[in-house]
Design an enzyme around this catalytic site. Structure first.
Site, PDB file in Angstrom:
ATOM      1  N   HIS A 109      39.243  43.186  45.643  1.00 53.06           N
ATOM      2  CA  HIS A 109      37.894  42.789  46.045  1.00 53.06           C
ATOM      3  C   HIS A 109      37.358  41.693  45.127  1.00 53.06           C
ATOM      4  O   HIS A 109      36.875  40.656  45.597  1.00 53.06           O
ATOM      5  CB  HIS A 109      36.977  44.014  46.001  1.00 53.06           C
ATOM      6  CG  HIS A 109      35.569  43.749  46.418  1.00 53.06           C
ATOM      7  ND1 HIS A 109      35.097  44.047  47.679  1.00 53.06           N
ATOM      8  CD2 HIS A 109      34.513  43.222  45.739  1.00 53.06           C
ATOM      9  CE1 HIS A 109      33.814  43.699  47.752  1.00 53.06           C
ATOM     10  NE2 HIS A 109      33.440  43.204  46.587  1.00 53.06           N
ATOM     11  N   GLU A 110      37.459  41.913  43.831  1.00 49.90           N
ATOM     12  CA  GLU A 110      36.932  40.920  42.891  1.00 49.90           C
ATOM     13  C   GLU A 110      37.788  39.656  42.890  1.00 49.90           C
ATOM     14  O   GLU A 110      37.267  38.553  42.661  1.00 49.90           O
ATOM     15  CB  GLU A 110      36.826  41.520  41.490  1.00 49.90           C
ATOM     16  CG  GLU A 110      35.910  42.735  41.385  1.00 49.90           C
ATOM     17  CD  GLU A 110      34.514  42.507  41.959  1.00 49.90           C
ATOM     18  OE1 GLU A 110      34.050  41.350  41.951  1.00 49.90           O
ATOM     19  OE2 GLU A 110      33.894  43.478  42.421  1.00 49.90           O
ATOM     20  N   HIS A 127      36.318  37.405  45.496  1.00 53.21           N
ATOM     21  CA  HIS A 127      35.181  36.643  44.980  1.00 53.21           C
ATOM     22  C   HIS A 127      35.661  35.476  44.112  1.00 53.21           C
ATOM     23  O   HIS A 127      35.183  34.338  44.238  1.00 53.21           O
ATOM     24  CB  HIS A 127      34.275  37.547  44.145  1.00 53.21           C
ATOM     25  CG  HIS A 127      33.386  38.442  44.941  1.00 53.21           C
ATOM     26  ND1 HIS A 127      32.484  37.981  45.869  1.00 53.21           N
ATOM     27  CD2 HIS A 127      33.235  39.809  44.940  1.00 53.21           C
ATOM     28  CE1 HIS A 127      31.825  38.997  46.407  1.00 53.21           C
ATOM     29  NE2 HIS A 127      32.268  40.113  45.865  1.00 53.21           N
ATOM     30  N   GLU A 137      30.640  37.609  49.930  1.00 54.33           N
ATOM     31  CA  GLU A 137      31.158  38.952  50.218  1.00 54.33           C
ATOM     32  C   GLU A 137      32.212  38.924  51.312  1.00 54.33           C
ATOM     33  O   GLU A 137      33.126  39.747  51.326  1.00 54.33           O
ATOM     34  CB  GLU A 137      30.006  39.886  50.596  1.00 54.33           C
ATOM     35  CG  GLU A 137      30.381  41.356  50.628  1.00 54.33           C
ATOM     36  CD  GLU A 137      30.807  41.911  49.275  1.00 54.33           C
ATOM     37  OE1 GLU A 137      31.493  42.951  49.248  1.00 54.33           O
ATOM     38  OE2 GLU A 137      30.457  41.296  48.239  1.00 54.33           O
TER      39      GLU A 137
END
Length: 508
Positions: free
Chosen positions: A269-270, A273, A299
């Site tokens: 997830h990170e 980003h 997001e």
């Protein structure tokens, strides 16, 4: 790809504006590094000094924006002959200037100080399961943010004003319509899943998984996806996040010895980003063309990599051997079992960042509703734990036993970030639409993921999303990337098909 606007044809006022904007950006990016340090490296008792440092930088940034002649330069550029990219820069600076000019510097400074003080208070309250240690600062944040919204637009719903802080290009009404569609589809789907008799391999990764080795697995995960270590690093934080610039985009994760998948998906997830930040054009550093297009789009990148890539069966076909190299106790797990474990819908999950792909959105809706009540004055801070627990029981069928696993689990309110949470679900919806477009354009994307080849996907996202910076507003960016308006249809079709097959649902 966005390229630097020609300074030869740019009006003198434009060049001067860009120089001032870059100075502001550097102050803000310096504050970002201090913020990263506060969450990752700073000694426990460093808060008094750090609070003053961040407050000073926040005040300087605000003063540079509203008191350094930027308003006059914007007026000079009103009728100037600008290129499309130059016009986008002026548009974005004007939006920021008009909001900031209405807010006193003293209020900006007080909000920053409160955030710095609230962060350690939140950490302590969460660690000790004591909401009362955080409540006074949360109440102060609510008061300050109401005042902030009042300064910006006294005639608007204050929550709408705060939502625009994070998503200025999407009307709140459009966001609510999309969230309503998501809720109307997911609530009955989740109920049907819980009533189904499907037997997924939910315990495929049961056992104890050493945290140090999980860090090594996280590094391997980033290697697999193509994280550029020369422009980043990974650390541990109580609440995972990513921050930085295209030259230095850092990620964090966290570990639970009983849940190795939590760290894997947090890391992916990170990474999503960070890869967005890394994909911004180097030559536009310090300008809006070198900044991400707000939080829903940001997001969308993290959720695309986490869910459409990381939770896919194709990903686990190539990644499971890597996982098993780090944790031999999982050597008998099959690809199908790993895929099912990665996509189970939990019966009793209380923690948003550990939630499955479907119930995750109920977590968001609960926070969205509580935020709106707090800002409108319909909910007192002291009543947040009880209302939180009631909503969890109503929407998810579980009731937190402690505030630490209830209303203290998220970091966002310690920053005063009201209006932030809806962007999580909006980003998930956008991710599905972007991934569907990428599948159309990239030959056998599923096969590439199965082989651990991500270059084409990186290039597609960089070309269609990252490289534009803030050149396009949100809806226009989605049209530019996919050829269609931003809609919920692709997300709803994606979850209906995927979970219909996993759980053998009648509605699929």
């Amino acid at each position: 790809m966005a390229t630097e606007a020609s300074t030869e044809s740019a009006p003198e006022a434009y060049d001067e504006l860009v120089a001032k904007v870059k100075r502001i950006s550097n102050v803000q990016n310096a504050a970002g590094v201090l913020g990263w340090d506060q969450q990752v490296m700073m000694p426990d008792e460093g808060t008094p000094a750090r609070s003053q440092q961040l407050s000073a930088l926040s005040a300087i940034s605000h003063e540079l924006l509203v008191e350094d002649g930027i308003g006059d330069l914007l007026d000079d550029l009103d009728s100037a002959d600008l290129s499309e990219e130059q016009a986008a820069v002026v548009r974005e600076v004007r939006r920021e200037f008009e909001r900031a000019a209405r807010v006193p510097t003293e209020l900006v400074q007080e909000i920053s100080e409160t955030s710095s003080e609230a962060l350690p208070a939140w950490k302590e309250a969460k660690a000790e399961n004591d909401f009362s240690k955080f409540a006074p600062l949360l109440e102060r944040h609510v008061e300050l943010k109401r005042e902030y919204a009042e300064h910006i637009d006294p005639d608007k719903d204050p929550y709408e004003v705060l939502f625009a802080e994070f998503e200025p290009c999407l009307p709140l009404e459009q966001a609510e319509e999309i969230l309503d569609e998501v809720r109307e589809t997911l609530v009955p789907m989740i109920d049907e899943i819980r009533e189904s008799e499907s037997d997924l391999a939910t315990d495929a990764f049961a056992g104890t998984f050493d945290e140090d080795e999980q860090m090594e697995l996280s590094r391997s995960t980033l290697d697999t996806l193509g994280y550029p270590w020369e422009r980043g690093r990974i650390d541990v934080a109580p609440h995972p996040f990513s921050t930085g610039t295209m030259f230095d985009a850092r990620v964090t994760t966290r570990f639970d010895e009983s849940d190795p998948l939590g760290a894997v998906f947090s890391t992916i997830h990170e990474f999503g980003h960070a890869t967005y930040t890394h994909g911004l054009p180097d030559e536009q550093y310090g300008t809006p063309l070198g900044e991400a297009r707000d939080l829903s789009v940001h997001e969308s990148q993290s959720r695309l990599w986490e869910n459409h890539v990381g939770r896919s069966q194709a990903f686990w076909q190539q990644f499971l051997p890597t996982f098993q190299e780090h944790f031999s106790q999982s050597e008998d797990v099959t690809v199908e079992e790993a895929y099912e474990a990665a996509n189970q819908v939990y019966e009793d999950n209380l923690i948003r960042v550990e939630a499955d792909e479907l119930t995750y959105h109920m977590h968001i809706i609960i926070r969205f509703e509580i935020e709106r009540m707090l800002i409108s004055g319909d909910l007192d801070v002291e009543d947040v734990p009880e209302v939180w627990n009631d909503k969890y029981e109503e929407y998810l069928g579980v009731r937190p036993e402690t505030d630490s696993e209830g209303c203290l689990q998220d970091i966002h309110w310690s920053h005063g970030n009201f209006g932030y949470f809806p962007t999580y679900s909006l980003g998930s919806v956008m991710a599905a639409q972007l991934f569907a477009a990428a599948e159309e354009d990239i030959d056998d994307l599923d096969g590439q993921i199965r082989e651990g080849e991500f270059d084409d996907l990186h290039e597609w996202l960089t070309s269609n999303v990252h490289s534009h910076g803030q050149r396009y507003e949100t809806n226009d960016l989605v049209v530019e990337a996919t050829g269609e308006d931003f809609v919920a249809d692709y997300f709803l079709d994606y979850v209906t098909e995927k979970y219909g097959e996993l759980y053998d649902l009648d509605s699929a």
